[in-house]
Write an enzyme that holds these catalytic residues in place. Sequence first.
Site, PDB file in Angstrom:
ATOM      1  CG  ASP A  78      -9.952  -8.371  11.837  1.00  0.00           C
ATOM      2  OD1 ASP A  78     -10.792  -7.663  12.440  1.00  0.00           O
ATOM      3  OD2 ASP A  78      -8.764  -8.438  12.183  1.00  0.00           O
ATOM      4  CG  ASP A 106      -2.353  -0.442   0.790  1.00  0.00           C
ATOM      5  OD1 ASP A 106      -2.592  -0.571  -0.425  1.00  0.00           O
ATOM      6  OD2 ASP A 106      -3.184  -0.664   1.667  1.00  0.00           O
TER       7      ASP A 106
HETATM    8  O1  LIG Z   1      -3.555   0.923   4.599  1.00  0.00           O
HETATM    9  C1  LIG Z   1      -3.212  -0.161   5.027  1.00  0.00           C
HETATM   10  C2  LIG Z   1      -3.047  -0.430   6.421  1.00  0.00           C
HETATM   11  C3  LIG Z   1      -2.645  -1.685   6.831  1.00  0.00           C
HETATM   12  N1  LIG Z   1      -2.396  -2.677   5.924  1.00  0.00           N
HETATM   13  C4  LIG Z   1      -1.932  -4.010   6.378  1.00  0.00           C
HETATM   14  O2  LIG Z   1      -2.848  -4.583   7.257  1.00  0.00           O
HETATM   15  C5  LIG Z   1      -2.182  -5.410   8.182  1.00  0.00           C
HETATM   16  C6  LIG Z   1      -2.635  -5.108   9.598  1.00  0.00           C
HETATM   17  O3  LIG Z   1      -2.432  -3.759   9.885  1.00  0.00           O
HETATM   18  P1  LIG Z   1      -1.729  -3.245  11.223  1.00  0.00           P
HETATM   19  O4  LIG Z   1      -1.653  -1.781  11.168  1.00  0.00           O
HETATM   20  O5  LIG Z   1      -0.495  -4.024  11.443  1.00  0.00           O
HETATM   21  O6  LIG Z   1      -2.836  -3.630  12.284  1.00  0.00           O
HETATM   22  P2  LIG Z   1      -2.686  -4.570  13.581  1.00  0.00           P
HETATM   23  O7  LIG Z   1      -3.414  -3.895  14.689  1.00  0.00           O
HETATM   24  O8  LIG Z   1      -1.303  -5.007  13.779  1.00  0.00           O
HETATM   25  O9  LIG Z   1      -3.498  -5.831  13.088  1.00  0.00           O
HETATM   26  C7  LIG Z   1      -4.623  -6.327  13.720  1.00  0.00           C
HETATM   27  O10 LIG Z   1      -5.726  -5.527  13.426  1.00  0.00           O
HETATM   28  C8  LIG Z   1      -6.018  -5.424  12.012  1.00  0.00           C
HETATM   29  C9  LIG Z   1      -7.193  -4.478  11.836  1.00  0.00           C
HETATM   30  O11 LIG Z   1      -8.318  -4.958  12.481  1.00  0.00           O
HETATM   31  C10 LIG Z   1      -6.261  -6.806  11.458  1.00  0.00           C
HETATM   32  O12 LIG Z   1      -6.553  -6.732  10.089  1.00  0.00           O
HETATM   33  C11 LIG Z   1      -5.011  -7.625  11.652  1.00  0.00           C
HETATM   34  O13 LIG Z   1      -5.084  -8.878  11.055  1.00  0.00           O
HETATM   35  C12 LIG Z   1      -4.786  -7.734  13.143  1.00  0.00           C
HETATM   36  O14 LIG Z   1      -3.645  -8.528  13.360  1.00  0.00           O
HETATM   37  C13 LIG Z   1      -0.696  -5.189   7.981  1.00  0.00           C
HETATM   38  O15 LIG Z   1      -0.159  -6.291   7.257  1.00  0.00           O
HETATM   39  C14 LIG Z   1      -0.644  -3.943   7.152  1.00  0.00           C
HETATM   40  O16 LIG Z   1       0.449  -3.956   6.298  1.00  0.00           O
HETATM   41  C15 LIG Z   1      -2.567  -2.425   4.564  1.00  0.00           C
HETATM   42  O17 LIG Z   1      -2.329  -3.290   3.733  1.00  0.00           O
HETATM   43  N2  LIG Z   1      -2.974  -1.187   4.156  1.00  0.00           N
END
Ligand SMILES: O=c1ccn([C@@H]2O[C@H](COP(=O)(O)OP(=O)(O)O[C@H]3O[C@H](CO)[C@@H](O)[C@H](O)[C@H]3O)[C@@H](O)[C@H]2O)c(=O)[nH]1
Length: 614
Positions: free
Chosen positions: A530, A169
Amino acid sequence: MATDTAADAAEGRRARDDVWVAAEEGDMSEASAGRPLLFRTMKVKGSILHPYRFLILVRLVAIVAFFAWRVEHRNHDGVWLWAMSMVADAWFGFSWLLNQLPKLNPIKRVPDLAALADRHGEAVLPGIDVFVTTVDPVDEPVMYTVNTILSILAADYLVDKYARYLSDDGGTLVHYEAMLQVASFAALWVPFCRKHCVEPRSPENYFGMKTRPYVGGMAGEFMSDHRRVRREYGEFKVRIDSLSSTIRRRSDAYNKGDDDVHATWMADGTQWPGTWIEQADNHRRGQHAGIVKVMLDHPSCKPQLGSSASTNKPVDLSNVDTRLPMLVYISREKRPGYDNQKKAGAMNVMLRVSALLSNAPFVINFDCDHYINNSQALRAPMCFMLDPRDGQNTAFVQFPQRFDDVDPTDRYSNHNRVFFDGTMLSLNGLQGPTYLGTGTMFHRVALYGMEPQRYRAENIKLVGKGAELGKSTPFLNSIPDGAIQDRSITPVSVDEGLMSDLATLMTCAYEDRTSWGRDVGWVYNIATEDVVTGFRIHRQGWRSMYCSMEPAAFRGTAPINLTERLYQVLGGQAAPSRCSSPTATLSSPAVGSTLYSASLTSTCRSTRSPRCSS
Ligand SMILES: O=c1ccn([C@@H]2O[C@H](COP(=O)(O)OP(=O)(O)O[C@H]3O[C@H](CO)[C@@H](O)[C@H](O)[C@H]3O)[C@@H](O)[C@H]2O)c(=O)[nH]1
Ligand SMILES: [Mn+2]
């Protein structure tokens, strides 16, 4: 690191064996029609479960009695305060009850990989599209992403039956060139893993282990191959670490003398279509064209043995299949004025793009910091999806999230045991666990918003779907094929026509006036896309399964300090539906607190990635 995990796992297994007993399966002859069952179902031993149920009853009686006492002893000096605390208590008690009900019958399901191999042989396993999302090469260190991708490329699944997609992204050239490096290092790493049955297949974690028993069949060559691959990995890491400075230097050289444009240049002398180091119009984070690049083509269906050892290729691969699965880099279009919907938006674009390139009937997704820890991990969910009992109605298989680098006392509760080993197993006894965002395999058609009984290919009706799924004819035409489990993935030729179809599917405007983000794909406009996506799928009548396996299928990185952990918990709390009890953060009234507390300990989760450097 992974060293203490083996001992942990063994101890954990011993402890759990005292808890779980095989559940009666009832008469399966009709449902299975002679087909073998592919997973085992376990329930909690009666001597533990019955007292636990009794305890719930006792607490329920105590809570009701407490309420009755409160009603009788109204505080006349502060009726408002009394009324407010009664409302809070009622809500608290209700959510406690909701939290307890599923716990009446926790169920564990263990995949039977041997039965899967017996029944399916090798050739007929269905295709899988593997999705990884990443955004920023600094916030989410590239080293994590490349290790995740190497672990997927090296997974033990039919090479011509799965395809790998990375969604970037940020649209940065660093990620793209890192994938080029991965493709070249994988040509050594993947055959090495196959030759010596290496586990885990994420090189950083593999080389970080102190001891490991050798289980391959070529012990004699192991030490020298190991030394060689380790050295190559060291050099690979240096190349990855220096990518941003390499790109900057190259771009400076190309830009010399040009005062207006400060483009970012690819190695082949063309301008990078994504985000530039010095951002310019149409080349910034929130504003660039869509990019899709097939970095490794879909392999042929026949094994290709490598070459024997020589001076410049000291690792003998003459008996090892050297094919690599398909690898695709995607960065969707970004335009100002469009909400990009973060991960959910990225996943929906990947779902569509992959439909034209490989269109596997199953998809699995990972955050960039979750790698495959058990090379059998892509086979395990198939034990649920292909099982004669509920396979046809199973929309997704969720794995528990396990973490590395948690301090031994787990003082910040990173493992979240109550959630992953309590609540999720409990829901598994009902319609199935919620979707937790990473480490989840889906039936592709379930993500298209279809209901389980309409799932078989011949029943899929496309008439009128244009309004829901968008107006790309090639995409609509791909949908029936995406439901056929025994379809093999056929290589596509990436010509101009296909590129323009893909570009259409990646545009921001594609989803305008469609059901994407609501009834189709990952759900938008909510912090916990999710969990809500999982709820929508359950509402349609699908079920889900929780897959328990040893060693853990996938592992991620946990926050290593309090600040990061607090950020993570805060993220989870801000989104109440991520918690199994919405009131977990409310302070409970003095007397009530002891009654509720046991069910409320850390039922919230989130896996916000640690802002660590590698
Ligand atoms: O604009 C964006 C923002 C995030 N991501 C991806 O989404 C994933 C999760 O994002 P992150 O910011 O790391 O959120 P977390 O809080 O670590 O993740 C938890 O919360 C997310 C949002 O609910 C869930 O999707 C994840 O699976 C869960 O592990 C990562 O691989 C990011 O690279 C994108 O592809 N595009
Ligand atoms: Mn994360």
